[in-house]
Design a protein around this motif. Structure first.
Motif, PDB file in Angstrom:
ATOM      1  N   PRO A   1     -12.844 -11.989  50.258  1.00 17.65           N
ATOM      2  CA  PRO A   1     -13.217 -12.586  51.546  1.00 17.65           C
ATOM      3  C   PRO A   1     -14.675 -12.361  51.919  1.00 17.65           C
ATOM      4  CG  PRO A   1     -12.066 -10.526  51.911  1.00 17.65           C
ATOM      5  CD  PRO A   1     -12.061 -10.755  50.433  1.00 17.65           C
ATOM      6  N   TYR A   2     -15.206 -13.308  52.667  1.00 17.65           N
ATOM      7  CA  TYR A   2     -16.502 -13.184  53.327  1.00 17.65           C
ATOM      8  C   TYR A   2     -16.466 -14.057  54.572  1.00 17.65           C
ATOM      9  CZ  TYR A   2     -17.858 -17.745  51.363  1.00 17.65           C
ATOM     10  OH  TYR A   2     -17.926 -19.077  51.033  1.00 17.65           O
ATOM     11  N   VAL A   3     -17.406 -13.820  55.474  1.00 16.63           N
ATOM     12  CA  VAL A   3     -17.438 -14.538  56.749  1.00 16.63           C
ATOM     13  C   VAL A   3     -18.703 -15.375  56.813  1.00 16.63           C
ATOM     14  CG1 VAL A   3     -17.497 -14.322  59.262  1.00 16.63           C
ATOM     15  CG2 VAL A   3     -16.071 -12.781  57.915  1.00 16.63           C
ATOM     16  N   GLU A   4     -18.544 -16.603  57.267  1.00 17.62           N
ATOM     17  CA  GLU A   4     -19.688 -17.482  57.495  1.00 17.62           C
ATOM     18  C   GLU A   4     -19.796 -17.742  58.996  1.00 17.62           C
ATOM     19  OE1 GLU A   4     -20.690 -21.189  55.056  1.00 17.62           O
ATOM     20  OE2 GLU A   4     -19.874 -22.024  56.926  1.00 17.62           O
TER      21      GLU A   4
ATOM     22  N   PHE B   1     -19.494 -10.551  50.235  1.00 12.99           N
ATOM     23  CA  PHE B   1     -18.085 -10.758  49.918  1.00 12.99           C
ATOM     24  C   PHE B   1     -17.517  -9.481  49.290  1.00 12.99           C
ATOM     25  CE2 PHE B   1     -19.952 -11.646  45.836  1.00 12.99           C
ATOM     26  CZ  PHE B   1     -18.995 -11.250  44.926  1.00 12.99           C
ATOM     27  N   LEU B   2     -16.251  -9.231  49.552  1.00  9.86           N
ATOM     28  CA  LEU B   2     -15.567  -8.038  49.065  1.00  9.86           C
ATOM     29  C   LEU B   2     -14.416  -8.465  48.158  1.00  9.86           C
ATOM     30  CD1 LEU B   2     -15.433  -6.066  52.441  1.00  9.86           C
ATOM     31  CD2 LEU B   2     -17.113  -5.838  50.609  1.00  9.86           C
ATOM     32  N   GLN B   3     -14.260  -7.821  47.044  1.00  4.84           N
ATOM     33  CA  GLN B   3     -13.259  -8.222  46.060  1.00  4.84           C
ATOM     34  C   GLN B   3     -11.899  -7.600  46.369  1.00  4.84           C
ATOM     35  OE1 GLN B   3     -14.865  -7.136  42.244  1.00  4.84           O
ATOM     36  NE2 GLN B   3     -16.107  -8.991  42.086  1.00  4.84           N
ATOM     37  N   LYS B   4     -10.894  -8.469  46.273  1.00  8.88           N
ATOM     38  CA  LYS B   4      -9.490  -8.050  46.354  1.00  8.88           C
ATOM     39  C   LYS B   4      -9.215  -7.204  47.597  1.00  8.88           C
ATOM     40  CE  LYS B   4      -9.210 -10.005  42.349  1.00  8.88           C
ATOM     41  NZ  LYS B   4      -8.736 -11.416  42.282  1.00  8.88           N
ATOM     42  N   LYS B   5      -9.546  -7.747  48.749  1.00 10.02           N
ATOM     43  CA  LYS B   5      -9.356  -7.023  50.000  1.00 10.02           C
ATOM     44  C   LYS B   5      -8.591  -7.912  50.982  1.00 10.02           C
ATOM     45  CE  LYS B   5     -11.798  -3.130  49.486  1.00 10.02           C
ATOM     46  NZ  LYS B   5     -11.253  -1.779  49.708  1.00 10.02           N
TER      47      LYS B   5
END
Length: 771
Positions: free
Chosen positions: A60-63, A75-79
């Motif tokens: 996930p990441y936020v725009e 972005f963060l992996q597998k969260k």
């Protein structure tokens, strides 16, 4: 048709700041800059995020989307429950829409489907004005693309604020829209501190029982080689040509805290009198943390050290029955001020040792407002990414970089403690070379746009100066104006008595007079100091570039230049013009050009002859009245660069080519290069002496010029007091006291500079207005 001269004068301007022209009472933070409004969006974390493959399968990441402006978190992996804690700041002028969208996306989703989003109106953002408490974040349910609520939530907060907000310094800003997340750190405001520098003194006295490699060698030429880091200094060859040489010579270094490098002392023997090759007869390695620190002129204790033979492994358990020895005195001298800047532009004059520091006398406030009319520093991209750097004392402050703007607005304010009013703050404007347009050969080269120097003694206390300074640089093609920078400056005095007292104190710490260093030593040690500062600050993250440090510290300012020599020659002749005018005026008196004036002078002459006791009172009364008369014509603005004074317009292209020709010269012919470089080095020393002579005369002139309002006020009051005192004390008594003081026995004299000398050395000169 001749090209019109550009305007290089400074101008008073108006700015929308809260500070008044004269500050009464304590100053407030950010009162010297214009407040800029920002919309802050703080993204903290999310929970219950589900990817295409289920929980813990999304990246996930936020725009954050605001009209044409977009900003994304990392972005963060597998969260499924990621944490970002990132702040975004959108300038109010950039807001062209009423709604802000916060969109949570999954980078692992190739279909580019969103996990969910939440939106809010800009008008709903609450206003926060520090020192108000931070807004508490809230959980917001996300909506999918069909505007249906999902289980996923995002924790965030948003508010309207200004650059005063503590979240501003670490926030992504809409001024940097083209910068990636990894590059945002290179555009933020930064603070750097120069390392604490010490003079390391190694007094090499003698050596004993050296073992020569060649037993049959007669008259060995033995010297000591000292190494600290990458700096190597050699002593002279011992006059005693045996295995017990003596030197009694000081070897000086500059050492920076923390003391990571060890001092290596090696006793060397030259293999051949006419060659530089040598062989080591023994060496000793000393950690600087074990070196004695001294604050005064008391000599350090001398000690004998056993030398390790070349190739020998030293162990603590080893019993040394016989070893060559070296007798040295070694100390870290904290009573000096390590000179890293030109003396006439020093921003700090304190000794290294903190116990010897004088009390704080005031506070310097600097507001960096904006720049206008900047040149395009990256012609290929047709852009400039400008930032401002200010140095005072050991503290360097760098504003944020405004990307792709020829009229950047910084509006950042900084504060320094002031220990001496006769110091200078340097402000430079640079183009950030880390942002696109990177030189493939030199790397991220930061181009200089211009520099401003402000001498604190030329500022009236508690007055706010809002000035527009021209940014001028000297190029091989001539003088060029790169734009203007607008600054707000205020020098607030906390102790008027201490400020006045500093004018009677020596300019440099006492050790510079008790145990002075030679001009050659000071020049060499300054090069070491600049190197250590560059090495230290370039290891910061982000680094402060070497070319930036060199420009602020005026590295290479003593190089030969025909233009400088002409300018210094004119300064001297201008001073002598006054004496020539007096001679011509006296000729007119003798010739009775104006009978009334001649009769008046004759009457004054008779009064001096018959009443000699009025000579000194009349002189000081004249100085007092002259100072009062010139008060109405006092300078209203601090000095800045003067193109005419610096001969920037009268220098031709060939002379500019010579000034920018490096040492060694690029000219062909080895003999020509060697002779030419030698001539330039000698001429540079003559040029410095000529400049110092002009500086002394200009300091005398500045006593009554009101350029330094405090110093002129002190001198004017002193002249009035001396006028009254000398009127009461008989003239012959004054002569006797003066002669007695001059002929006083050396044991009764103090070797420190006198109060008048200290006062005069603190006067400003026209060096402040020269390139």
């Amino acid at each position: 048709m001749t090209k019109p001269k550009e305007d290089f004068s400074i101008k008073e301007i108006s700015a929308n700041i809260s500070a008044t022209k004269f500050t009464i009472g304590p100053a407030t933070a950010y009162d010297l800059v214009e407040h800029m409004n920002y919309l802050f969006v703080n993204i903290l974390q999310a929970r219950n995020l589900i990817g295409l493959a289920g929980p813990n399968s999304c990246d996930p990441y936020v725009e954050v989307k605001l009209g044409n402006y977009k900003a994304t978190t990392r972005f963060l992996q597998k969260k499924s429950n990621p944490e970002w804690y990132q702040v975004f700041a959108f300038k109010k002028e950039h807001i062209q829409t009423a709604e802000v969208e916060v969109i949570v996306k999954d980078r692992a989703n190739i279909t580019n489907e969103i996990i969910g989003k939440v939106s809010f109106l800009v008008s709903d953002a609450p206003l926060r004005v520090p020192p108000d408490s931070c807004l508490a974040p809230q959980w917001y349910r996300l909506e999918d693309k069909n505007k249906k609520k999902v289980t996923a939530e995002v924790m965030m907060s948003f508010w309207m604020g200004t650059q005063v907000d503590e979240a501003f310094s670490g926030a992504w800003q809409s001024d940097s829209t083209i910068i990636s997340n990894d590059g945002v750190a290179l555009t933020r405001s930064q603070q750097y501190y120069s390392p604490r520098l010490w003079y390391l003194r190694v007094n090499v006295i003698q050596a004993q029982d050296l073992v020569l490699r060649d037993k049959n060698m007669k008259d060995p030429e033995i010297f000591v080689k000292a190494t600290l880091g990458t700096v190597v200094v050699r002593s002279k060859v011992s006059p005693k040509k045996n295995v017990n040489p003596t030197w009694n010579e000081d070897i000086m270094f500059v050492a920076a805290e923390p003391f990571d490098d060890s001092l290596v002392l090696s006793v060397e023997n030259k293999l051949h009198p006419k060659k530089e090759e040598s062989v080591s007869l023994g060496r000793y390695v000393m950690a600087l943390s074990n070196v004695q620190k001294r604050m005064n002129n008391a000599p350090a204790s001398s000690k004998w050290y056993n030398l390790d033979m070349p190739g020998e492994l030293k162990t603590e358990q080893k019993q040394v029955k016989f070893a060559s020895k070296l007798n040295i005195r070694i100390s870290l001298d904290g009573g000096y001020h390590v000179l890293d800047e030109c003396t006439q532009y020093s921003s700090d004059l304190r000794p290294t040792a903190k116990p010897l520091w004088r009390p704080v006398i005031g506070v310097l406030h600097l507001g960096i407002l904006k720049a206008t009319g900047l040149s395009e520093m990256k012609p290929m991209e047709k852009r400039t990414d400008a930032y401002c750097l200010a140095k005072y004392g050991s503290r360097w402050v760098q504003t944020r970089t405004i990307v792709n703007s020829l009229a950047p607005q910084w509006n950042e304010q900084y504060t320094w403690d002031v220990y001496d009013p006769c110091t200078v703050i340097s402000i430079g404007v640079f183009d950030n070379g880390h942002i696109q347009g990177v030189d493939t050969v030199r790397g991220p080269w930061h181009q200089r746009i211009g520099k401003v120097r402000i001498r604190l003694s030329t500022l009236e206390m508690n007055r706010v100066y809002i000035l527009s300074y021209p940014l001028v640089i000297l190029q091989p093609s001539g003088l060029k104006k790169m734009g203007e920078v607008q600054l707000a400056v205020r020098f607030s005095c906390s102790s008027l008595i201490n400020t006045i007292n500093t004018y009677s104190q020596p300019l440099l710490p006492k050790m510079h007079y008790l145990s002075p260093l030679s001009v050659y030593q000071l020049d060499t040690l300054r090069q070491q100091a600049v190197y250590l500062i560059s090495l230290n600050l370039s290891n910061s993250q982000p680094p402060l570039r070497k070319e930036v440090i060199g420009y602020i510290l005026d590295v290479g300012s003593q190089t030969w230049s025909i233009r400088k020599s002409k300018a210094n020659y004119d300064r001297v002749t201008t001073l002598l013009t006054g004496f020539l005018a007096m001679i011509n005026w006296f000729k007119k008196i003798r010739n009775w050009t104006n009978p009334a004036t001649t009769i008046f002078i004759y009457i004054l002459f008779l009064l001096v002859v018959f009443f000699p006791q009025v000579i000194l009172p009349a002189m000081f009364l004249f100085l007092f009245l002259t100072g009062l008369w010139r008060y109405r014509k006092r300078p209203r603005l601090p000095p800045h660069v003067d193109a005419n004074l610096s001969h920037a317009y009268t220098t031709n292209e060939d002379e500019f080519d010579e000034e920018f020709d490096p040492i060694p010269s690029r000219k062909t012919g080895e003999v020509l290069k060697w002779r030419y470089d030698r001539l330039r080095i000698i001429a540079a020393r003559m040029q410095t002496v000529l400049g110092d002579l002009a500086t002394q005369g200009e300091r005398l002139q500045s006593l009554l010029s009101w350029q330094d309002p405090r110093a002129t006020a002190i001198f004017v009051c002193f002249s009035l007091i001396v006028c009254l005192v000398t009127y009461k004390i008989p003239f012959h008594y004054m002569i006797v006291l003066t002669g007695t003081h001059v002929l006083m026995h050396p044991r009764l004299r103090v070797d420190f500079p006198s109060v008048p000398q200290n006062f005069l050395r603190r006067m400003s000169a026209k060096t402040d207005s020269m390139f």
